[in-house]
Design a protein around this motif. Sequence first.
Motif, PDB file in Angstrom:
ATOM      1  N   HIS A  60     -10.537 -46.182  14.350  1.00 42.49           N
ATOM      2  CA  HIS A  60     -10.605 -46.983  13.343  1.00 42.49           C
ATOM      3  C   HIS A  60     -10.162 -48.403  13.307  1.00 42.49           C
ATOM      4  O   HIS A  60      -9.435 -48.988  14.681  1.00 42.49           O
ATOM      5  N   ASP A  64      -3.813 -52.424  15.350  1.00 44.24           N
ATOM      6  CA  ASP A  64      -3.094 -51.242  16.076  1.00 44.24           C
ATOM      7  C   ASP A  64      -3.821 -50.277  16.440  1.00 44.24           C
ATOM      8  O   ASP A  64      -3.003 -49.695  17.496  1.00 44.24           O
ATOM      9  N   HIS A  65      -4.808 -49.941  16.289  1.00 45.77           N
ATOM     10  CA  HIS A  65      -5.347 -49.246  16.792  1.00 45.77           C
ATOM     11  C   HIS A  65      -6.803 -49.389  17.342  1.00 45.77           C
ATOM     12  O   HIS A  65      -7.137 -48.813  18.301  1.00 45.77           O
ATOM     13  N   ASP A 166      -5.357 -42.625  11.545  1.00 42.10           N
ATOM     14  CA  ASP A 166      -5.027 -42.620  10.295  1.00 42.10           C
ATOM     15  C   ASP A 166      -5.694 -41.841   9.943  1.00 42.10           C
ATOM     16  O   ASP A 166      -7.126 -42.741   9.056  1.00 42.10           O
ATOM     17  N   HIS A 219       2.940 -42.682  15.749  1.00 41.06           N
ATOM     18  CA  HIS A 219       2.496 -43.411  14.237  1.00 41.06           C
ATOM     19  C   HIS A 219       4.002 -43.311  12.938  1.00 41.06           C
ATOM     20  O   HIS A 219       3.857 -44.107  12.095  1.00 41.06           O
TER      21      HIS A 219
HETATM   22 ZN   LIG Z   1      -1.957 -47.448  12.277  1.00 42.23          ZN
END
Ligand SMILES: [Zn+2]
Length: 247
Positions: A60, A64-65, A166, A219
């Motif tokens: 996504h 942070d991804h 997430d 995570h």
């Molecule tokens: Zn995240």
Amino acid sequence: MKLTVVGSGDAFGSGGRLQSCYHLEAEGRELLLDCGATAIIGMQRLGLDPDRVSTIVISHLHGDHFAGLVWFLLHAHYVTGRTAPLRVVGPESIEERFAAAAEALFPQSTKIDRRFEMTFDTHLGGVARQIDGFRITPFEVSHPSGAPPYALRVEAEGKVLTFSGDTKWVDVLLEAAADADLYISECYGYDAEGGHHMTWRDIAQNLDRLGARRVLLTHMGRGMLSHVSQVTDPRVLLAEDGLRLEI
Ligand SMILES: [Zn+2]
Ligand SMILES: [Zn+2]
């Protein structure tokens, strides 16, 4: 299929962990699931060669991804002189979001005369696709990020690995993780309401229904990290940066 956890952290570096990034190796091919901003740092620490990675699959479009694609591109151009093509597969608008991030952080970086081809593809929810030696099926989950978010089911060498990305708990995860040899699940919180994320309570309640052989919690935010001693189910493992597992 070999898994190396490059980054097991949340967006905030809780516990000193790097951001989301998982390295998979199967059939002699190497692939990344997610590429958080710290991906190149993590790969350098672990001695993983970014030039051997042929495909990066993004769950996504949160920084942070996927933000690490910016440094991945620069490292490939300026440090290693990569020539092998690089394929990026992610949610719709990934190419535009990547270009906007790259131009904000390193102006003109998308215009450099690269010696390698970088192509972008978008996920089709529920549709399996053969990518290098991996069969990958994205399942749409629930996590506002400007484009549809996905859990990813990855099959190779007769094994199944599912990554939640997430998301808050949604029942489509049962389908995505059915009979998985390893289910990597985000577990941001312990038992408070997780908002757009899952908590250990959500996962514990669904462990029997999930049917995955092993579950790897990742995570984890500050609240969850301070409660990891409460996780005693033998099916459940805790991720950490540098963890290597044979699937
Ligand atoms: Zn995240
Ligand atoms: Zn997110």
